[in-house]
Design a protein around this motif. Sequence first.
Motif, PDB file in Angstrom:
ATOM      1  N   SER A 124       0.836  -1.198   0.000  1.00 35.35           N
ATOM      2  CA  SER A 124       0.000   0.000   0.000  1.00 35.35           C
ATOM      3  C   SER A 124       0.873   1.252   0.000  1.00 35.35           C
ATOM      4  O   SER A 124       2.030   1.225   0.432  1.00 35.35           O
ATOM      5  CB  SER A 124      -0.922   0.017   1.222  1.00 35.35           C
ATOM      6  N   SER A 145       0.756   3.720   1.874  1.00 33.91           N
ATOM      7  CA  SER A 145       1.123   4.125   3.233  1.00 33.91           C
ATOM      8  C   SER A 145       2.390   3.443   3.724  1.00 33.91           C
ATOM      9  O   SER A 145       2.983   3.871   4.719  1.00 33.91           O
ATOM     10  CB  SER A 145      -0.030   3.803   4.190  1.00 33.91           C
ATOM     11  N   LYS A 146       2.824   2.403   3.044  1.00 38.60           N
ATOM     12  CA  LYS A 146       4.020   1.660   3.450  1.00 38.60           C
ATOM     13  C   LYS A 146       5.312   2.229   2.857  1.00 38.60           C
ATOM     14  O   LYS A 146       6.402   1.758   3.177  1.00 38.60           O
ATOM     15  CB  LYS A 146       3.890   0.187   3.049  1.00 38.60           C
TER      16      LYS A 146
END
Length: 315
Positions: A233, A235-236
């Motif tokens: 994702s 966000s990673k």
Amino acid sequence: MVVLARIVDIQFYIPQSYQSYEDIATLSGLPSSVVKEKLGITKKPVENKLGIEEMLLESAKGLLSADRKQNTKIVIYSGSDAKGKHVWTLAPKLGYLLELKRYYGFDVSSQCVGGIVGLQLATKLVSNGSYALLCVATKQSSLVNYSDPSSTFMFDFSDGAMSALIAKEEGKYEILSFSFLSDGYFGDVVYAEQRSNLLEVHEIPGWRDKMREESKKNFIYVIEEALSQAGVSKSKIGFVALVHMKRSFHRALLDTLGLKEEQSFYLENFGHMQGVDPFLAMEIARKQGKLEKGVVVLASAGTGWTWGASVLEVL
């Protein structure tokens, strides 16, 4: 996550002579503040002695122990087309100069996204128990016409070289995915005429407006597509290593990705070293202790025009 291959190590050759933003301002007639702040150039390395071959030898020789030489079976050159000789393939000669045995060497032309394109090819071709050597270099600082106002986006062109060793099961970076997107509408915007020593901008009607509209979208597309293919994702993302670009565009990409400035490295002291840029930004960040274990995204774009991204895992 599926690991496609690994980057064992990366080495660079960075010239010790530089042009400053004041030098570029003098050559171009632009205000020095515009060169430094808007174009994002504090200084850039310029090579005055070595050719492409010699720069690559300097970057590659530290990677290849006797065992690695014996087991390096692929040599890929995916740097500048301005190699100092016309209608010529550099990789076989480079392998010979490095004293490799029984190897396959070839060149790839993808301009400033060439580093990531070459990485994908090395990933596909390297086999268990062997290595692939990826080489990228440029001396395109000499191709810039500073008297041409339409060429300001090329004023950051600098010189340097990178060599990276790729393996299937050994290395400090895991290679997880790639994504590319081309738009041939821009295909004839930048090129050098057959008998010219300078790059020229060919004003295709509306290309600048279209580039402003499309480039950020295309960068985000290839980054998100590469993340999706890796099963990661957004966000990673721990760090994004970008090609050199205007400061404002660099910040806009980080904002769109939801990243802080410290999650990238801006190459204001290196200019635009063609396909070397994202690898250089990543390795500088690693040496500065800013690159923690986790996901790194490489992203670049090359005239023609092609955008590309690769997702790596730092070990």
